[in-house]
Scaffold this motif. Sequence first.
Motif, PDB file in Angstrom:
ATOM      1  N   LEU A 210      -4.511  -7.554   4.276  1.00  0.00           N
ATOM      2  CA  LEU A 210      -5.503  -6.522   4.015  1.00  0.00           C
ATOM      3  C   LEU A 210      -5.385  -5.399   5.052  1.00  0.00           C
ATOM      4  O   LEU A 210      -5.441  -4.204   4.705  1.00  0.00           O
TER       5      LEU A 210
ATOM      6  N   GLU B 225      -4.797   4.603   4.850  1.00  0.00           N
ATOM      7  CA  GLU B 225      -5.343   5.532   5.841  1.00  0.00           C
ATOM      8  C   GLU B 225      -4.314   6.572   6.262  1.00  0.00           C
ATOM      9  O   GLU B 225      -4.649   7.730   6.508  1.00  0.00           O
TER      10      GLU B 225
ATOM     11  N   SER C 102      -9.052   5.746   1.542  1.00  0.00           N
ATOM     12  CA  SER C 102      -9.858   4.632   2.045  1.00  0.00           C
ATOM     13  C   SER C 102      -9.940   3.551   0.967  1.00  0.00           C
ATOM     14  O   SER C 102      -9.588   3.775  -0.190  1.00  0.00           O
ATOM     15  N   LEU C 103     -10.425   2.393   1.394  1.00  0.00           N
ATOM     16  CA  LEU C 103     -10.614   1.272   0.476  1.00  0.00           C
ATOM     17  C   LEU C 103     -12.062   0.811   0.590  1.00  0.00           C
ATOM     18  O   LEU C 103     -12.393   0.003   1.454  1.00  0.00           O
TER      19      LEU C 103
ATOM     20  N   GLY D 298       0.813  -1.215   0.000  1.00  0.00           N
ATOM     21  CA  GLY D 298       0.000   0.000   0.000  1.00  0.00           C
ATOM     22  C   GLY D 298       0.844   1.261   0.000  1.00  0.00           C
ATOM     23  O   GLY D 298       0.551   2.222  -0.728  1.00  0.00           O
TER      24      GLY D 298
ATOM     25  N   VAL E 141      -4.641  -1.474   4.147  1.00  0.00           N
ATOM     26  CA  VAL E 141      -5.579  -0.411   4.528  1.00  0.00           C
ATOM     27  C   VAL E 141      -4.884   0.614   5.424  1.00  0.00           C
ATOM     28  O   VAL E 141      -5.115   1.834   5.294  1.00  0.00           O
ATOM     29  N   LYS E 142      -4.024   0.158   6.309  1.00  0.00           N
ATOM     30  CA  LYS E 142      -3.294   1.073   7.198  1.00  0.00           C
ATOM     31  C   LYS E 142      -2.463   2.055   6.386  1.00  0.00           C
ATOM     32  O   LYS E 142      -2.435   3.268   6.680  1.00  0.00           O
TER      33      LYS E 142
ATOM     34  N   VAL F 221     -12.724  -4.392  -2.972  1.00  0.00           N
ATOM     35  CA  VAL F 221     -12.058  -5.571  -2.415  1.00  0.00           C
ATOM     36  C   VAL F 221     -12.778  -6.806  -2.948  1.00  0.00           C
ATOM     37  O   VAL F 221     -13.959  -7.020  -2.656  1.00  0.00           O
TER      38      VAL F 221
ATOM     39  N   CYS G 127      -8.115  -4.291  -4.282  1.00  0.00           N
ATOM     40  CA  CYS G 127      -7.433  -5.474  -3.757  1.00  0.00           C
ATOM     41  C   CYS G 127      -8.078  -6.739  -4.305  1.00  0.00           C
ATOM     42  O   CYS G 127      -9.307  -6.833  -4.364  1.00  0.00           O
TER      43      CYS G 127
END
Length: 342
Positions: free
Chosen positions: A196, A204, A209-210, A169, A200-201, A215, A182
């Motif tokens: 995942l 963020e 955002s995701l 990411g 996402v971290k 996904v 993803c």
Amino acid sequence: MATIKDVAAQAGVSISTVSHVLNRTRKVSEAARSRVEQAVRELNYAPNSVARSLKVNNTRTIGMLVTTNAHPFFAEVVQAVEELCFELGYSLMLCNTENKPERQLMHLRMLLEKRVDGLLVICTDTPPSLTELLQQHAQIPLVMLDWSRDNAFADIIHDNAQIGGYLAGKYLVEQGHKDVACITGHLHKGTSQLRLGGFVKALEEAGLSLPPAQVVEGDFESESGYRAMQQLLRQGFGCTAVFAFCDTMAFGAICAITQAGLRVPQDISVIGYDDVNMARFTSPPLTTISHPKRTLGRWALELLLKRIREKDHQPEQLELQPRLVVRESVCPPGSRDERLEA
């Protein structure tokens, strides 16, 4: 049929020296080793492994349960284990389970009947039936690789999947991507959740955002990567980059992208996970998160042999650290327009 006494007599050494040469249990001079090996060839001597195992209470055989050695990731782990087995004078009994509980149980029972010295388990699914049978035979040294984390009866080796997802990411964000998707593995598996979560971290931290629609769940096989990418393209939200949770799914995604008349990475960037050997030879070569498979395999066997030797050995957990491998399947999202203008 020649016996070990015949080999010793022809080589002009003691029976114990022949045994040490054949079993690689003690250092022997090169001259003596050469004479023993020549005598073995000339006499076509084949040791009686069954008799030996009854005498010394070991078979110098390792059992290995693997989901499938046809998958590039598993194949490279198995190769590393087999190479080290050969170097150390062990035999490897490999069983493909295809993640089918009945095959897992059948193969495990067979390996126990063969009195293997220890077990390596690298299955993407370890159902309760398999776990229960392993617990029932807790006296058998056991190392579990990669997917399994929570048990008190086996040594465990796994990669830091959360860091791996984070690296993927972070790299996409650094390249300027804001609309990403993803293609995960099975979402009920801890490894997929960790990758995942790390991904996402990273988003963020960049204020991104995701959305759930971006996904898509796969199954770690190329076909699922292909179908998942087709689904993402049909949704039409215009992602500029896709993170596939294994290289084989990334290969499938690249196929779907090119069949749709788009280009990788100019139209959609793709990043994978594992760094299997063929990742270097795709078109374009795949940017991926390296999962050190050879180290995983060799560490597993070394840890298993330690557990075999040390009867009071306490279960250990070892963690491998993934790293980013940059190739040519990712570029900044503006590259498409710049090349068209040029």
